[in-house]
Enzyme design. Structure first.
Site, PDB file in Angstrom:
ATOM      1  N   GLU A  94      47.510  25.284  11.720  1.00 20.61           N
ATOM      2  CA  GLU A  94      46.413  25.681  12.586  1.00 20.61           C
ATOM      3  C   GLU A  94      46.575  27.130  13.023  1.00 20.61           C
ATOM      4  O   GLU A  94      47.697  27.625  13.193  1.00 20.61           O
ATOM      5  CB  GLU A  94      46.326  24.750  13.801  1.00 20.61           C
ATOM      6  CG  GLU A  94      45.913  23.342  13.392  1.00 20.61           C
ATOM      7  CD  GLU A  94      45.833  22.356  14.544  1.00 20.61           C
ATOM      8  OE1 GLU A  94      45.213  21.298  14.348  1.00 20.61           O
ATOM      9  OE2 GLU A  94      46.390  22.612  15.628  1.00 20.61           O
ATOM     10  N   CYS A 107      46.187  34.023  16.841  1.00 19.42           N
ATOM     11  CA  CYS A 107      47.443  33.286  16.985  1.00 19.42           C
ATOM     12  C   CYS A 107      47.689  32.560  15.668  1.00 19.42           C
ATOM     13  O   CYS A 107      46.910  31.666  15.301  1.00 19.42           O
ATOM     14  CB  CYS A 107      47.340  32.303  18.155  1.00 19.42           C
ATOM     15  SG  CYS A 107      48.796  31.246  18.353  1.00 19.42           S
ATOM     16  N   CYS A 114      57.725  22.416  12.527  1.00 14.12           N
ATOM     17  CA  CYS A 114      58.639  23.344  13.188  1.00 14.12           C
ATOM     18  C   CYS A 114      60.081  22.920  12.970  1.00 14.12           C
ATOM     19  O   CYS A 114      60.386  21.729  12.885  1.00 14.12           O
ATOM     20  CB  CYS A 114      58.343  23.419  14.691  1.00 14.12           C
ATOM     21  SG  CYS A 114      59.267  24.728  15.536  1.00 14.12           S
ATOM     22  N   CYS A 118      61.678  21.522  20.696  1.00  8.46           N
ATOM     23  CA  CYS A 118      61.272  21.659  22.095  1.00  8.46           C
ATOM     24  C   CYS A 118      60.447  20.446  22.516  1.00  8.46           C
ATOM     25  O   CYS A 118      59.450  20.117  21.872  1.00  8.46           O
ATOM     26  CB  CYS A 118      60.461  22.942  22.275  1.00  8.46           C
ATOM     27  SG  CYS A 118      61.327  24.428  21.725  1.00  8.46           S
ATOM     28  N   CYS A 121      56.405  20.627  23.315  1.00  6.17           N
ATOM     29  CA  CYS A 121      55.480  21.209  22.337  1.00  6.17           C
ATOM     30  C   CYS A 121      55.031  20.161  21.330  1.00  6.17           C
ATOM     31  O   CYS A 121      55.848  19.459  20.730  1.00  6.17           O
ATOM     32  CB  CYS A 121      56.163  22.365  21.607  1.00  6.17           C
ATOM     33  SG  CYS A 121      55.105  23.177  20.399  1.00  6.17           S
ATOM     34  N   CYS A 339      48.334  26.938  24.168  1.00  4.13           N
ATOM     35  CA  CYS A 339      49.763  26.996  23.871  1.00  4.13           C
ATOM     36  C   CYS A 339      50.387  25.604  23.910  1.00  4.13           C
ATOM     37  O   CYS A 339      50.215  24.860  24.871  1.00  4.13           O
ATOM     38  CB  CYS A 339      50.473  27.886  24.888  1.00  4.13           C
ATOM     39  SG  CYS A 339      50.223  29.630  24.598  1.00  4.13           S
TER      40      CYS A 339
END
Length: 347
Positions: A94, A107, A114, A118, A121, A339
């Site tokens: 995305e 962005c 990933c 974290c 997220c 975010c």
């Protein structure tokens, strides 16, 4: 078969020139193809109208252009646009267009999923499937620039590597994509308008400094206390804050570029005075500024937006110590484009 052919964008300008010479053609044909690929953003060889049909057919036999496709586009009430980007192997990442009065920011993602873990997220819930190639990152930028001109009547002005993935875990390809984006014979954007945001990989931060990169550095910090940071960002156990601080000091000595700390304040996690004092100490170690970010919940669990009074305390205490601080309000929340929310819900 098409899918076994080499992606032509893996070739440098010199390699393209050499290829044409090896085929008995003039070297300048390589320059023409390079311009079509990196300045004009050609999606197919048929787009290359100043090259003969025979040469285009020849290229089509030998190469492929693995261009991204904006598979789905969502527009927010505040003008934000979120793209579900389909890659050549049918994986999805995305990217987001973020408009404000003074700038249009892209962005972009650097990995499918990933590498890090974290807890707050949504992207971290996807396992890392692969790194993006330089051209796949470049294509996200081109697509957002086109959308910016179409929907906002102005070009893209800034780029942040804050989408899916940890950019420093794909360092080589991220740097190559930035070279294409900033090249006058590419998009010609200034590196001063590009920010790479990392959760903090000390070894690669030092390498960036040694490589004398020209872009800006942001660090997703979220706590300057090791126990708190390790709880919410478990990889911190292997790369603790002292190592991160030393790497950032090294970065500043080499580049003289101030660091931005991205920092979310959560209720009951990092909203106490001890958290603020630790952040101040960390900031004073190297010239920096702080972006306090509004949190965008990904479920009803552990992470909840802190009380506004806690944010006010952070701002007052940071400013009292001469540290620049801004409070960043999230945009695109109604389309899960803010975010921490990028997770391919529609993939």
């Amino acid at each position: 078969m098409k899918n076994t052919q080499k992606d032509i964008r893996a070739l440098s300008r010199e390699e393209l020139r050499d290829f044409f010479v090896s085929q008995g053609e003039k070297a300048f044909r390589g320059n023409q193809v390079y311009e079509w690929l990196w300045v004009k953003g050609a999606h197919s060889f048929d787009d290359m109208t100043n090259i003969s049909k025979e040469t285009r057919a020849f290229l089509d036999e030998h190469f492929v252009i693995n261009h991204i496709k904006v598979d789905q586009m969502q527009r927010s009430s505040d003008g934000t646009i979120k793209n579900a980007v389909k890659l050549h192997d049918n994986l999805t990442v995305e990217s987001v267009l973020i408009p404000t009065a003074s700038r249009i920011t892209a962005c972009v993602s650097s990995q499918v999923g990933c590498s890090l873990n974290c807890k707050f997220c949504a992207t971290a819930r996807l396992k890392r499937m692969r790194n993006l190639n330089p051209d796949e990152i470049f294509d996200q930028v081109v697509a957002i620039d086109q959308q910016s001109r179409l929907y906002h009547n102005r070009p893209l002005s800034n780029i942040v590597f804050m989408g899916m993935g940890e950019p420093l875990m794909n360092y080589k390809n991220v740097v190559k994509s930035i070279e294409k984006i900033t090249d006058p014979e590419g998009l010609g954007m200034s590196p001063k308008r590009i920010t790479v945001s990392t959760s903090g990989v000390p070894k690669i931060i030092k390498k960036m400094a040694d490589d004398e990169v020209k872009f800006n550095l942001a660090v997703s910090l979220h706590s300057a206390l090791d126990d708190v940071r390790t709880d919410i960002m478990p990889f911190n156990e292997q790369m603790p804050l002292q190592e991160l601080k030393e790497a950032l000091q090294y970065w500043y000595v080499k580049t003289k570029k101030r660091i931005t700390y991205e920092y979310v304040v959560w209720r009951g996690i990092n909203d106490q005075d001890k958290d603020i004092e630790a952040l101040i100490d960390f900031c004073l170690a190297v010239p920096s500024k702080v972006n306090l970010i509004e949190y965008n919940p990904i479920d009803d669990g552990q992470f909840q937006q802190a009380d506004p009074l806690a944010i006010d305390r952070y701002v007052a205490k940071l400013e009292d110590r001469g540290i620049t601080v801004t409070v960043r309000r999230s945009r695109g929340k109604d389309i899960d484009a803010a975010c921490g929310q990028l997770a391919n819900k529609n993939a």
